[in-house]
Design a protein around this motif. Structure first.
Motif, PDB file in Angstrom:
ATOM      1  N   GLY A 157       2.355   9.183  32.461  1.00  0.00           N
ATOM      2  CA  GLY A 157       2.205   9.849  31.175  1.00  0.00           C
ATOM      3  C   GLY A 157       3.396   9.668  30.247  1.00  0.00           C
ATOM      4  N   THR A 158       4.309   8.773  30.600  1.00  0.00           N
ATOM      5  CA  THR A 158       5.469   8.483  29.768  1.00  0.00           C
ATOM      6  C   THR A 158       5.096   7.430  28.729  1.00  0.00           C
ATOM      7  N   VAL A 159       5.554   7.625  27.502  1.00  0.00           N
ATOM      8  CA  VAL A 159       5.266   6.680  26.417  1.00  0.00           C
ATOM      9  C   VAL A 159       6.041   5.384  26.668  1.00  0.00           C
ATOM     10  N   GLN A 160       5.325   4.262  26.700  1.00  0.00           N
ATOM     11  CA  GLN A 160       5.939   2.957  26.882  1.00  0.00           C
ATOM     12  C   GLN A 160       6.079   2.195  25.573  1.00  0.00           C
ATOM     13  N   ASP A 161       5.123   2.402  24.651  1.00  0.00           N
ATOM     14  CA  ASP A 161       5.151   1.700  23.372  1.00  0.00           C
ATOM     15  C   ASP A 161       4.337   2.497  22.361  1.00  0.00           C
ATOM     16  N   VAL A 162       4.705   2.401  21.093  1.00  0.00           N
ATOM     17  CA  VAL A 162       3.972   3.041  20.005  1.00  0.00           C
ATOM     18  C   VAL A 162       3.855   2.018  18.882  1.00  0.00           C
ATOM     19  N   VAL A 163       2.631   1.864  18.358  1.00  0.00           N
ATOM     20  CA  VAL A 163       2.373   0.898  17.299  1.00  0.00           C
ATOM     21  C   VAL A 163       1.642   1.607  16.159  1.00  0.00           C
ATOM     22  N   LEU A 164       2.074   1.364  14.937  1.00  0.00           N
ATOM     23  CA  LEU A 164       1.409   1.927  13.763  1.00  0.00           C
ATOM     24  C   LEU A 164       0.079   1.208  13.563  1.00  0.00           C
ATOM     25  N   LYS A 165      -1.007   1.964  13.540  1.00  0.00           N
ATOM     26  CA  LYS A 165      -2.328   1.379  13.305  1.00  0.00           C
ATOM     27  C   LYS A 165      -2.759   1.575  11.855  1.00  0.00           C
ATOM     28  N   MET A 166      -2.513   2.780  11.287  1.00  0.00           N
ATOM     29  CA  MET A 166      -2.876   3.042   9.899  1.00  0.00           C
ATOM     30  C   MET A 166      -1.828   3.964   9.273  1.00  0.00           C
ATOM     31  N   SER A 167      -1.310   3.533   8.149  1.00  0.00           N
ATOM     32  CA  SER A 167      -0.274   4.286   7.450  1.00  0.00           C
ATOM     33  C   SER A 167      -0.868   5.468   6.701  1.00  0.00           C
ATOM     34  N   CYS A 168      -0.052   6.503   6.533  1.00  0.00           N
ATOM     35  CA  CYS A 168      -0.448   7.644   5.701  1.00  0.00           C
ATOM     36  C   CYS A 168      -0.148   7.361   4.239  1.00  0.00           C
ATOM     37  N   GLY A 169       0.556   6.262   3.977  1.00  0.00           N
ATOM     38  CA  GLY A 169       0.907   5.895   2.618  1.00  0.00           C
ATOM     39  C   GLY A 169       2.377   6.100   2.294  1.00  0.00           C
ATOM     40  N   ASP A 170       3.104   6.742   3.196  1.00  0.00           N
ATOM     41  CA  ASP A 170       4.528   7.008   2.987  1.00  0.00           C
ATOM     42  C   ASP A 170       5.300   6.414   4.167  1.00  0.00           C
ATOM     43  N   PRO A 171       6.072   5.328   3.938  1.00  0.00           N
ATOM     44  CA  PRO A 171       6.784   4.674   5.048  1.00  0.00           C
ATOM     45  C   PRO A 171       7.739   5.601   5.806  1.00  0.00           C
ATOM     46  N   LYS A 212       7.384   8.889   6.324  1.00  0.00           N
ATOM     47  CA  LYS A 212       6.585   9.766   7.184  1.00  0.00           C
ATOM     48  C   LYS A 212       5.993   8.990   8.353  1.00  0.00           C
ATOM     49  N   ASP A 213       5.610   7.727   8.106  1.00  0.00           N
ATOM     50  CA  ASP A 213       5.117   6.882   9.200  1.00  0.00           C
ATOM     51  C   ASP A 213       6.207   6.684  10.246  1.00  0.00           C
ATOM     52  N   ALA A 214       7.436   6.405   9.788  1.00  0.00           N
ATOM     53  CA  ALA A 214       8.558   6.202  10.712  1.00  0.00           C
ATOM     54  C   ALA A 214       8.841   7.471  11.512  1.00  0.00           C
ATOM     55  N   ARG A 215       8.772   8.624  10.844  1.00  0.00           N
ATOM     56  CA  ARG A 215       8.998   9.897  11.553  1.00  0.00           C
ATOM     57  C   ARG A 215       7.910  10.141  12.590  1.00  0.00           C
ATOM     58  N   ALA A 216       6.666   9.817  12.243  1.00  0.00           N
ATOM     59  CA  ALA A 216       5.564   9.987  13.196  1.00  0.00           C
ATOM     60  C   ALA A 216       5.774   9.105  14.422  1.00  0.00           C
ATOM     61  N   LEU A 217       6.164   7.853  14.213  1.00  0.00           N
ATOM     62  CA  LEU A 217       6.410   6.949  15.341  1.00  0.00           C
ATOM     63  C   LEU A 217       7.533   7.476  16.222  1.00  0.00           C
ATOM     64  N   GLU A 218       8.593   7.970  15.599  1.00  0.00           N
ATOM     65  CA  GLU A 218       9.731   8.508  16.345  1.00  0.00           C
ATOM     66  C   GLU A 218       9.325   9.733  17.176  1.00  0.00           C
ATOM     67  N   GLU A 219       8.567  10.632  16.573  1.00  0.00           N
ATOM     68  CA  GLU A 219       8.159  11.848  17.282  1.00  0.00           C
ATOM     69  C   GLU A 219       7.175  11.549  18.404  1.00  0.00           C
TER      70      GLU A 219
END
Length: 82
Positions: free
Chosen positions: A32-46, A48-55
């Protein structure tokens, strides 16, 4: 639907339907450990997208299990941004 998919579907906070969402694909190992995260669809704000990926990278999830074995799988997650 597998239990992990149900838990991930509930990951967005309530009221998220009115908020913009970042859609990410997250690869979880069998623990259950995160190995990779990839942006599939942006919210329109780079930013906020970066913060979402980090979290999402910092999140922990339950073990992925199918039957008696564990699995390593990709999941899609809608992350609500303010």
């Amino acid at each position: 639907m597998a239990l992990i998919d149900k838990l991930l579907a509930r990951g967005a906070p309530s009221g998220a339907a009115q908020k913009r969402k970042t859609i990410v694909r997250v690869l979880l190992d069998d623990a259950g450990t995160v190995q990779d995260v990839v942006l599939k669809m942006s919210c329109g704000d780079p930013q906020k997208d970066a913060r979402a990926l980090e979290e999402v990278r910092a999140m922990r999830f339950p073990r992925g299990q199918i039957g008696s074995g564990t699995v390593r799988r990709w999941h899609e997650l809608a992350y609500a941004v303010d």
